[in-house]
Design a protein around this motif. Structure first.
Motif, PDB file in Angstrom:
ATOM      1  N   PRO A  54     -17.667  49.211  45.854  1.00 14.12           N
ATOM      2  CA  PRO A  54     -17.156  49.003  44.486  1.00 14.12           C
ATOM      3  C   PRO A  54     -16.115  50.033  44.075  1.00 14.12           C
ATOM      4  CG  PRO A  54     -19.435  49.791  44.443  1.00 14.12           C
ATOM      5  CD  PRO A  54     -19.128  49.426  45.846  1.00 14.12           C
ATOM      6  N   LEU A  55     -16.278  51.286  44.517  1.00 17.17           N
ATOM      7  CA  LEU A  55     -15.328  52.317  44.142  1.00 17.17           C
ATOM      8  C   LEU A  55     -13.970  52.061  44.781  1.00 17.17           C
ATOM      9  CD1 LEU A  55     -16.131  56.079  43.886  1.00 17.17           C
ATOM     10  CD2 LEU A  55     -14.023  55.317  44.951  1.00 17.17           C
ATOM     11  N   VAL A  56     -13.995  51.763  46.065  1.00 14.87           N
ATOM     12  CA  VAL A  56     -12.743  51.547  46.791  1.00 14.87           C
ATOM     13  C   VAL A  56     -12.041  50.284  46.300  1.00 14.87           C
ATOM     14  CG1 VAL A  56     -11.836  50.888  49.047  1.00 14.87           C
ATOM     15  CG2 VAL A  56     -13.373  52.827  48.853  1.00 14.87           C
ATOM     16  N   PHE A  57     -12.808  49.230  46.059  1.00 17.98           N
ATOM     17  CA  PHE A  57     -12.212  47.967  45.619  1.00 17.98           C
ATOM     18  C   PHE A  57     -11.499  48.141  44.284  1.00 17.98           C
ATOM     19  CE2 PHE A  57     -12.676  44.092  43.022  1.00 17.98           C
ATOM     20  CZ  PHE A  57     -11.851  43.246  43.745  1.00 17.98           C
ATOM     21  N   THR A  58     -12.176  48.758  43.305  1.00 19.45           N
ATOM     22  CA  THR A  58     -11.550  48.921  41.987  1.00 19.45           C
ATOM     23  C   THR A  58     -10.400  49.920  42.034  1.00 19.45           C
ATOM     24  OG1 THR A  58     -13.261  50.572  41.441  1.00 19.45           O
ATOM     25  CG2 THR A  58     -13.637  48.311  40.704  1.00 19.45           C
ATOM     26  N   ALA A  59     -10.581  51.022  42.750  1.00 20.47           N
ATOM     27  CA  ALA A  59      -9.545  52.053  42.774  1.00 20.47           C
ATOM     28  C   ALA A  59      -8.272  51.566  43.456  1.00 20.47           C
ATOM     29  CB  ALA A  59     -10.077  53.306  43.475  1.00 20.47           C
ATOM     30  N   ALA A 181     -14.473  53.430  35.996  1.00 21.70           N
ATOM     31  CA  ALA A 181     -14.957  54.608  35.267  1.00 21.70           C
ATOM     32  C   ALA A 181     -16.466  54.759  35.418  1.00 21.70           C
ATOM     33  CB  ALA A 181     -14.574  54.501  33.790  1.00 21.70           C
ATOM     34  N   ALA A 182     -17.181  53.627  35.384  1.00 23.11           N
ATOM     35  CA  ALA A 182     -18.638  53.683  35.553  1.00 23.11           C
ATOM     36  C   ALA A 182     -19.015  54.123  36.966  1.00 23.11           C
ATOM     37  CB  ALA A 182     -19.242  52.310  35.246  1.00 23.11           C
ATOM     38  N   VAL A 183     -18.281  53.615  37.953  1.00 21.86           N
ATOM     39  CA  VAL A 183     -18.554  54.009  39.335  1.00 21.86           C
ATOM     40  C   VAL A 183     -18.225  55.487  39.535  1.00 21.86           C
ATOM     41  CG1 VAL A 183     -17.985  53.578  41.758  1.00 21.86           C
ATOM     42  CG2 VAL A 183     -18.185  51.664  40.179  1.00 21.86           C
ATOM     43  N   PHE A 184     -17.165  55.974  38.868  1.00 20.27           N
ATOM     44  CA  PHE A 184     -16.849  57.406  38.923  1.00 20.27           C
ATOM     45  C   PHE A 184     -18.036  58.233  38.430  1.00 20.27           C
ATOM     46  CE2 PHE A 184     -11.908  57.476  38.634  1.00 20.27           C
ATOM     47  CZ  PHE A 184     -11.859  56.886  39.890  1.00 20.27           C
ATOM     48  N   LYS A 185     -18.641  57.773  37.329  1.00 23.35           N
ATOM     49  CA  LYS A 185     -19.768  58.508  36.763  1.00 23.35           C
ATOM     50  C   LYS A 185     -20.947  58.524  37.744  1.00 23.35           C
ATOM     51  CE  LYS A 185     -20.077  60.234  33.445  1.00 23.35           C
ATOM     52  NZ  LYS A 185     -19.917  61.672  33.102  1.00 23.35           N
ATOM     53  N   TRP A 189     -22.748  61.774  39.682  1.00 18.50           N
ATOM     54  CA  TRP A 189     -24.191  62.039  39.758  1.00 18.50           C
ATOM     55  C   TRP A 189     -24.638  62.246  41.205  1.00 18.50           C
ATOM     56  CZ3 TRP A 189     -25.623  57.367  36.145  1.00 18.50           C
ATOM     57  CH2 TRP A 189     -25.305  57.708  34.818  1.00 18.50           C
ATOM     58  N   ILE A 190     -24.147  61.379  42.088  1.00 25.02           N
ATOM     59  CA  ILE A 190     -24.559  61.471  43.494  1.00 25.02           C
ATOM     60  C   ILE A 190     -24.042  62.755  44.127  1.00 25.02           C
ATOM     61  CG2 ILE A 190     -24.327  60.402  45.776  1.00 25.02           C
ATOM     62  CD1 ILE A 190     -24.239  57.689  44.340  1.00 25.02           C
ATOM     63  N   ILE A 191     -22.757  63.069  43.874  1.00 23.58           N
ATOM     64  CA  ILE A 191     -22.168  64.270  44.466  1.00 23.58           C
ATOM     65  C   ILE A 191     -22.856  65.527  43.944  1.00 23.58           C
ATOM     66  CG2 ILE A 191     -20.057  65.636  44.658  1.00 23.58           C
ATOM     67  CD1 ILE A 191     -20.096  63.141  46.386  1.00 23.58           C
ATOM     68  N   ASN A 342      -7.730  59.548  42.718  1.00 23.85           N
ATOM     69  CA  ASN A 342      -8.282  60.131  41.503  1.00 23.85           C
ATOM     70  C   ASN A 342      -9.794  60.014  41.444  1.00 23.85           C
ATOM     71  OD1 ASN A 342      -5.702  60.812  40.392  1.00 23.85           O
ATOM     72  ND2 ASN A 342      -5.397  58.656  39.980  1.00 23.85           N
ATOM     73  N   VAL A 343     -10.425  59.825  42.610  1.00 25.08           N
ATOM     74  CA  VAL A 343     -11.866  59.679  42.683  1.00 25.08           C
ATOM     75  C   VAL A 343     -12.510  61.057  42.758  1.00 25.08           C
ATOM     76  CG1 VAL A 343     -13.780  58.788  44.066  1.00 25.08           C
ATOM     77  CG2 VAL A 343     -11.694  57.448  43.829  1.00 25.08           C
TER      78      VAL A 343
END
Length: 427
Positions: A54-59, A181-185, A189-191, A342-343
């Motif tokens: 999801p992060l890669v697809f949206t970014a 933005a939600a996936v960034f958040k 948390w994971i990092i 910008n991730v």
């Protein structure tokens, strides 16, 4: 995100380094206990895998959309910038792969026996199948699989399509932007849990593999800084070829470069970088176009590291780097570097994308995460320097004239001198 980091008494990079040191100690002193910590690292790896698609697809979709809009609206300067960014990206990837082929820092960390069976790389390349596999017949199925090339291909096409629709695409762009933005958040948390994961995985690896892994990491840091030095030499040659003085340019932008090195943040250095370029006589119209594009799409230090890190981990897991695998690395790294710009902790996400594609276990990320702070300082500083070179080169190729340099102190906006120094646009 800032408030979350602001409450942290110990900076995250220091926590990650502490996790690496404690992991080595526990793995050496208490090997039987360390071997039982493997599930902790596995949970972290599963969480990283969860966010990659999801992060890669949206970014990438939004990044390609933005790039298309910039290229259409800003014409010659944007087109030259984007062409140069692509060429510089490919060159940086080949430098990283070349250094890995020359020094093989990962060979000392033999992790093949500890790894789960990965994808078997074919002895010969079916090029027709390779390119056909890039076109997904079912994008949902492609997202659930381990090969990210079809997802990247679809995301790039969707980004181009959204960029061509103008205002009609705004509702979907807003949805994708909110999702990203939600996936960034979630990524943040994971990092934030990565020090615990690094401790668990490094202690397990140290207990089962010994000191070879640690020595290989030290060698990786040394090889990467050698690659960064090589990039600086190339940039100096480019500056000299277009009539600039490399040492003078380096001195003029030393402040944003050092700021990027200390903070490991491109965003922190961007305002200072823009100000310095304007003071050097670069028109504001050029600075405001090329530099933001460069910070998103021209990160030569990071890209060189992505390729080197993937080669390092492929060697550690004894994955043969034949032409099929190398081509996959070049393609995915090129796209991943644009989508993860910008991730948060985008370097780890970009490396995870490439590892997934070539069959290296994603848990290998924890091995390099412990020294990532040392790697991140150098590559972030080189990113700032490389974008200065990009601005200078684009001005030369686009025949943009320098303006009268602005004085260091800010001028009053109503003064005649300020009016005289107002940006005159593109030549």
């Amino acid at each position: 995100m800032r408030s979350h980091h602001g409450r942290r008494k110990i900076a995250l990079p220091l926590q990650m380094l502490l996790g690496l040191v404690l992991g080595c100690a526990v793995g050496f002193l208490f090997p039987h206990f360390a071997e039982k910590l493997a599930p902790v690292g596995t949970a972290f790896v599963q969480a990283i895998k969860m966010i990659v698609v999801p992060l890669v697809f949206t970014a990438i979709t939004l990044g390609i959309c933005q790039m298309g809009n910039q290229a259409r609206s800003l014409g010659r300067v944007s087109a030259i910038s984007l062409i140069y960014f692509f060429v510089a990206t490919v060159i940086s990837i080949f430098i990283g792969l070349g250094l890995n082929a020359l020094f093989h820092p990962g060979l000392g960390a033999n992790l093949a026996e500890a790894a789960k069976p990965g994808k078997v790389v074919a002895a010969s390349v079916d090029w027709t199948k390779f390119f056909l596999d890039m076109i997904p017949s079912n994008i949902v199925a492609a997202m659930s699989g381990s090969n990210l090339l079809p997802v990247l291909f679809f995301a790039a096409l969707l980004g181009l399509a959204l960029g061509s629709l103008g205002n009609r695409a705004k509702p979907l762009i807003d949805v994708l932007d909110a999702l990203m933005a939600a996936v960034f958040k979630v990524t943040d948390w994971i990092i934030s849990l990565s020090p615990i994961a690094i401790f668990a995985i490094i202690s397990w690896l140290f207990a089962t593999q010994g000191i070879g892994t640690l020595l290989s990491l030290v060698k990786l840091v040394g090889v990467m800084y050698l690659g960064l030095a090589l990039l600086v030499v190339i940039f100096a040659i480019i500056l000299k070829a277009i009539g600039e003085k490399p040492w003078q340019v380096s001195r003029q932008i030393s402040e944003p470069v050092l700021l990027a090195f200390a903070t490991r943040s491109s965003e922190a250095s961007l305002p200072v970088h823009m100000e310095k370029l304007v003071q050097m006589g670069v028109p504001k119209a050029v600075v405001s176009v090329v530099l933001p594009l460069g910070y998103a799409f021209n990160r030569d230090g990071s890209i060189m590291y992505f390729a080197l890190a993937v080669g390092f981990l492929a060697d550690a897991y004894r994955i043969p780097l034949d032409w099929h695998t190398l081509l996959s690395i070049v393609i995915v790294t090129t796209l991943a570097s644009k989508g993860s710009a910008n991730v948060p902790s985008g370097g780890l996400v970009a490396v995870a994308m490439v590892l997934t594609t070539i069959g290296v276990p994603v848990e290998a990320l924890a091995i390099i995460a412990g020294v990532d702070a040392f790697l991140d300082m150098g590559r972030t500083a080189i990113n700032v320097y490389s974008n200065t070179v990009a601005v200078k080169l684009v001005m030369k190729l686009a025949h943009v004239a320098y303006e009268e340099p602005e004085a260091e102190p800010a001028q009053d906006s109503s003064s005649p001198q300020h009016a005289a120094n107002a940006p005159r646009g593109l030549a």
